[in-house]
Design a protein around this motif. Structure first.
Motif, PDB file in Angstrom:
ATOM      1  N   GLY A 164     -11.419  79.615  33.561  1.00 36.92           N
ATOM      2  CA  GLY A 164     -11.814  79.167  34.909  1.00 36.92           C
ATOM      3  C   GLY A 164     -10.066  80.207  34.866  1.00 36.92           C
ATOM      4  N   MET A 165      -9.379  80.955  34.667  1.00 40.96           N
ATOM      5  CA  MET A 165      -8.309  80.676  34.816  1.00 40.96           C
ATOM      6  C   MET A 165      -8.847  82.430  35.410  1.00 40.96           C
ATOM      7  SD  MET A 165      -5.417  80.677  31.008  1.00 40.96           S
ATOM      8  CE  MET A 165      -3.820  81.530  32.545  1.00 40.96           C
ATOM      9  N   LYS A 166      -7.683  83.179  36.394  1.00 43.19           N
ATOM     10  CA  LYS A 166      -7.802  83.943  37.344  1.00 43.19           C
ATOM     11  C   LYS A 166      -7.473  85.663  36.102  1.00 43.19           C
ATOM     12  CE  LYS A 166      -6.637  82.732  42.253  1.00 43.19           C
ATOM     13  NZ  LYS A 166      -5.744  83.064  43.178  1.00 43.19           N
ATOM     14  N   ILE A 167      -7.795  86.418  36.752  1.00 45.24           N
ATOM     15  CA  ILE A 167      -7.764  87.751  35.080  1.00 45.24           C
ATOM     16  C   ILE A 167      -6.320  88.244  35.696  1.00 45.24           C
ATOM     17  CG2 ILE A 167      -8.357  90.143  34.883  1.00 45.24           C
ATOM     18  CD1 ILE A 167     -10.299  88.296  33.745  1.00 45.24           C
ATOM     19  N   LEU A 181     -15.093  93.616  32.569  1.00 44.50           N
ATOM     20  CA  LEU A 181     -15.855  92.672  32.075  1.00 44.50           C
ATOM     21  C   LEU A 181     -16.923  93.003  32.102  1.00 44.50           C
ATOM     22  CD1 LEU A 181     -14.147  89.559  33.843  1.00 44.50           C
ATOM     23  CD2 LEU A 181     -13.965  90.274  31.920  1.00 44.50           C
ATOM     24  N   GLN A 182     -17.919  92.611  30.995  1.00 45.74           N
ATOM     25  CA  GLN A 182     -19.419  92.141  31.038  1.00 45.74           C
ATOM     26  C   GLN A 182     -20.366  90.972  31.118  1.00 45.74           C
ATOM     27  OE1 GLN A 182     -21.331  93.546  27.249  1.00 45.74           O
ATOM     28  NE2 GLN A 182     -23.034  94.597  28.822  1.00 45.74           N
ATOM     29  N   ARG A 183     -20.358  90.671  31.997  1.00 51.34           N
ATOM     30  CA  ARG A 183     -21.012  89.515  32.869  1.00 51.34           C
ATOM     31  C   ARG A 183     -22.569  89.567  32.659  1.00 51.34           C
ATOM     32  NH1 ARG A 183     -18.074  86.886  37.143  1.00 51.34           N
ATOM     33  NH2 ARG A 183     -16.552  87.194  35.236  1.00 51.34           N
ATOM     34  N   PRO A 190     -12.871  93.045  37.714  1.00 50.49           N
ATOM     35  CA  PRO A 190     -12.761  92.650  38.505  1.00 50.49           C
ATOM     36  C   PRO A 190     -11.073  92.833  39.060  1.00 50.49           C
ATOM     37  CG  PRO A 190     -11.774  92.789  36.321  1.00 50.49           C
ATOM     38  CD  PRO A 190     -12.800  93.958  35.616  1.00 50.49           C
ATOM     39  N   ASP A 191     -11.308  91.559  40.551  1.00 47.48           N
ATOM     40  CA  ASP A 191      -9.922  91.769  40.987  1.00 47.48           C
ATOM     41  C   ASP A 191      -9.748  90.717  40.651  1.00 47.48           C
ATOM     42  OD1 ASP A 191     -10.821  89.880  42.784  1.00 47.48           O
ATOM     43  OD2 ASP A 191     -12.013  90.519  43.628  1.00 47.48           O
TER      44      ASP A 191
END
Length: 225
Positions: A164-167, A181-183, A190-191
């Motif tokens: 839930g935190m921003k990268i 990331l792998q999703r 990620p931005d």
């Protein structure tokens, strides 16, 4: 998990399971292997010091015999997709162990299982070290290293508290970029506004001397501010 001795349960003692078991044991970890065919345990070799349990890997009694309640990770790598996924779900839902990985032959179904929260490794891109990294990224071979050996890209475990935190916020706290990331089986860059989701596989770009520190930071809840 930390880099200390851990307990891993493996369902399936074919070429994949036996290779994984030996690799884990060489790293100094305790291993229990489950298989319906007792003869398959011969693949482990005479030097294997771990335990074996004959039975079906999604049977709760069999899992109890394998000491699943004290396990740090579970790998379902038998020859059957349905058995692997069922076993992984039983371990997660009945025993509360989140660190599971299932081998899937059918590439098309892998993403479906990923959405159920079960990391999968499809046969077309499978290798024993990939499952090993899924279970125990700490201390495993990096996904990439520079020719000088000073920096590397590592796949790393993250504590649920980071979800839930921003990268960008995570990067600021650990002082390390997270470039990939792998999703749901798909790679993304990620931005700054990307939020870490449950089930994301995180890769960190880090100097060699900081690998233990970064692993320790992400394996623990984020620091309160």
């Amino acid at each position: 998990m930390t880099g200390e001795d851990v307990h891993i349960v493996i369902m399936g003692c074919g070429r994949v399971g036996s290779s994984l078991a030996r690799s884990l044991e060489k790293r100094g970890h305790s291993v229990v292997v489950i298989d319906t065919d007792a003869d398959s345990f011969r693949r482990l070799g005479p030097e294997f010091k771990g335990s074996t349990v004959k039975g079906v890997g999604f049977d709760r009694t069999v899992l109890e015999k394998a000491d699943i309640r004290n396990a740090d990770g579970f790998a379902a790598v038998s020859s059957g997709d349905n058995s692997n996924v069922l076993a992984a779900r039983v371990v997660r839902e009945e025993f509360g162990l989140d660190n599971v990985v299932a081998r899937i032959y059918d590439q098309g179904r892998a993403e479906v299982y990923e959405r159920l929260g079960i990391p999968t490794v499809a046969t077309v891109r499978w290798a024993a070290d990939q499952v090993l990294r899924s279970l125990m990224p700490e201390g495993s071979e990096p996904a990439w290293r520079d020719p000088s050996g000073q920096a590397r890209l590592i796949r790393i475990n993250t504590h649920a508290g980071w979800v839930g935190m921003k990268i960008s916020t995570i990067q600021a706290q650990i002082h390390t970029p997270l470039p990939f990331l792998q999703r749901f089986g798909t790679g993304i860059v990620p931005d700054p506004s990307t939020l870490l989701q449950d089930g994301d596989v995180v890769y960190a770009a880090v100097e060699v001397e900081r690998v233990p520190e970064v692993e320790r930071l992400l394996a623990a809840p984020p620091a309160r501010r």
